[in-house]
Scaffold this motif. Structure first.
Motif, PDB file in Angstrom:
ATOM      1  N   ALA A 174       0.831  -1.195   0.000  1.00  0.00           N
ATOM      2  CA  ALA A 174       0.000   0.000   0.000  1.00  0.00           C
ATOM      3  C   ALA A 174       0.870   1.252   0.000  1.00  0.00           C
ATOM      4  O   ALA A 174       1.953   1.276   0.586  1.00  0.00           O
ATOM      5  N   ASP A 175       0.373   2.267  -0.654  1.00  0.00           N
ATOM      6  CA  ASP A 175       1.049   3.572  -0.665  1.00  0.00           C
ATOM      7  C   ASP A 175       0.488   4.383   0.501  1.00  0.00           C
ATOM      8  O   ASP A 175      -0.575   4.998   0.400  1.00  0.00           O
ATOM      9  N   VAL A 176       1.196   4.371   1.623  1.00  0.00           N
ATOM     10  CA  VAL A 176       0.685   5.016   2.836  1.00  0.00           C
ATOM     11  C   VAL A 176       0.648   6.526   2.702  1.00  0.00           C
ATOM     12  O   VAL A 176      -0.018   7.209   3.491  1.00  0.00           O
ATOM     13  N   SER A 177       1.363   7.067   1.718  1.00  0.00           N
ATOM     14  CA  SER A 177       1.384   8.519   1.555  1.00  0.00           C
ATOM     15  C   SER A 177       0.273   9.023   0.644  1.00  0.00           C
ATOM     16  O   SER A 177       0.119  10.230   0.460  1.00  0.00           O
ATOM     17  N   ALA A 178      -0.498   8.100   0.052  1.00  0.00           N
ATOM     18  CA  ALA A 178      -1.545   8.506  -0.887  1.00  0.00           C
ATOM     19  C   ALA A 178      -2.629   9.317  -0.176  1.00  0.00           C
ATOM     20  O   ALA A 178      -3.024   9.010   0.951  1.00  0.00           O
ATOM     21  N   GLU A 179      -3.104  10.339  -0.854  1.00  0.00           N
ATOM     22  CA  GLU A 179      -4.169  11.174  -0.309  1.00  0.00           C
ATOM     23  C   GLU A 179      -5.499  10.433  -0.377  1.00  0.00           C
ATOM     24  O   GLU A 179      -5.827   9.798  -1.385  1.00  0.00           O
ATOM     25  N   ALA A 279      -5.691  -6.777   2.663  1.00  0.00           N
ATOM     26  CA  ALA A 279      -4.229  -6.772   2.644  1.00  0.00           C
ATOM     27  C   ALA A 279      -3.679  -5.367   2.835  1.00  0.00           C
ATOM     28  O   ALA A 279      -2.561  -5.189   3.328  1.00  0.00           O
ATOM     29  N   ARG A 280      -4.471  -4.373   2.445  1.00  0.00           N
ATOM     30  CA  ARG A 280      -4.069  -2.970   2.615  1.00  0.00           C
ATOM     31  C   ARG A 280      -4.598  -2.385   3.922  1.00  0.00           C
ATOM     32  O   ARG A 280      -4.515  -1.182   4.153  1.00  0.00           O
ATOM     33  N   GLN A 281      -5.167  -3.244   4.754  1.00  0.00           N
ATOM     34  CA  GLN A 281      -5.718  -2.839   6.050  1.00  0.00           C
ATOM     35  C   GLN A 281      -6.796  -1.765   5.899  1.00  0.00           C
ATOM     36  O   GLN A 281      -6.926  -0.862   6.728  1.00  0.00           O
ATOM     37  N   LEU A 282      -7.569  -1.895   4.845  1.00  0.00           N
ATOM     38  CA  LEU A 282      -8.676  -0.977   4.605  1.00  0.00           C
ATOM     39  C   LEU A 282      -9.903  -1.478   5.365  1.00  0.00           C
ATOM     40  O   LEU A 282     -10.232  -2.666   5.295  1.00  0.00           O
TER      41      LEU A 282
END
Length: 339
Positions: A174-179, A279-282
């Motif tokens: 996952a891109d944790v910096s994504a807005e 998997a992205r903890q969404l």
């Protein structure tokens, strides 16, 4: 001298969505083991060349029948056949046949009236084939325990079923910096069982209550559903963004731009977006159905047949619960009658 058995991959009509993703994952692992393959021509761009003898199958009755006849003539005793498209072969085969069942609709007697007439006839025929020819199959492979239970309920308790879930070996980070642009995302095509109608109805109800959460969809643009979504957006001022059908990479980016996954589908063999989002903890808000709890623990659940239930689950997740209905005494009821 023992002749090594061959592996036949038969996958007509696997060309889009989760089915294609799973086929790509399987092909990446099994490419060197496959000796003969029949693939849907519409999947040509998504499948790399392998060492096997390859035949492309067009989405026509003649091409599908020709593929079935070719399979019947080429398979020898001891060969292994994997029917990846979820249907039993039309003709008896000499080899050992495994059917990878992914479509719960084939295992149900539920009405098909929400589907176009052509799709209805096809599904009805496929249900009959499955029932009539299941005895020819060495084993059925499914992805979840509830799917196995449904297979045995439809075909009989003695049906040989193996539960063997699989997805891509590696999940993108996952891109944790994504807005975060969207409150909710629903990755799904336009089939009726994906239940967009109730989901959009819930968003209309929320708008009526003064809430306008944002929702990203991936409905193909050239469908009647996509036009209906745009019309309802204008009518109710809905904060919905239909992005059309996306590549796997774009779907991953969409998850990273979303705060939660909502999943109202009424039937799934696995529900790949549930796994991808988890998997992205969404956080996952989903239908209270067996296929969901087979693979994830949602933070909120709802009745997928009720727009009210869906809307209430959304409000709970947003921590914006509507107050419970005030219960009055009979005197208040009398005053209402007499007004």
């Amino acid at each position: 001298m023992n002749i090594p058995k061959k592996l036949f991959l038969h996958a007509p009509n696997v060309h889009v969505g989760g089915g294609l993703n799973l086929l790509q994952a399987f092909y990446g692992a099994a490419e060197s083991s496959i000796d003969f393959e029949q693939l849907d021509v519409r999947a040509k761009a998504g499948l790399k060349a392998g060492r096997a003898e390859r035949h492309w199958v067009r989405p026509t009755l003649f091409s599908r029948l020709a593929a079935e006849w070719r399979l019947r003539n080429r398979v020898k005793a001891g060969d292994a056949v994997l029917c990846f498209h979820g249907l039993v072969p039309l003709f008896p085969l000499k080899g050992q046949v495994t059917v990878f069942l992914q479509n719960r609709i084939l295992l149900s007697s539920d009405s098909l009236k929400s589907y176009p007439i052509k799709t209805r006839v096809r599904l009805w025929g496929e249900r009959l084939m499955l029932k009539a020819f299941a005895r020819r199959i060495e084993k059925f492979v499914v992805q979840t325990p509830s799917m196995a239970e449904q297979v045995r309920g439809f075909l009989g308790e003695q049906t040989p079923v193996v539960v063997c879930p699989f997805v891509l070996a590696e999940v993108d980070q996952a891109d944790v910096s994504a807005e975060k642009i969207y409150d909710f995302v629903y990755v799904a095509s336009a089939e009726p069982h994906k239940n967009h109608q109730k989901l959009i109805a819930a968003w209309c109800l929320l708008a009526e209550q003064g809430l306008h959460p944002s929702l990203a969809l991936t409905v193909p643009f050239d469908t009647a559903l996509s036009f209906q979504i745009e019309e309802l957006k204008r009518t109710w001022n809905l904060n919905i963004f239909n992005l059309g059908q996306l590549s796997p990479g774009a779907v991953g980016a969409l998850y990273d731009q979303s705060s939660a996954l909502i999943y109202p589908s009424t039937t799934e063999s696995l529900g790949l977006p549930l796994i991808e989002a988890n998997a992205r903890q969404l956080p996952i808000i989903a239908a209270e159905l067996d296929y969901v709890r087979d693979i994830v623990e949602p933070v909120q659940t709802f009745d997928p047949s009720s727009r009210t239930s869906i809307a209430r689950a959304v409000r709970r997740h947003l921590e914006s619960d509507e107050p419970a209905q005030l219960i009055h005494g009979p005197e208040v009821f009398l005053r209402e009658v007499m007004q």
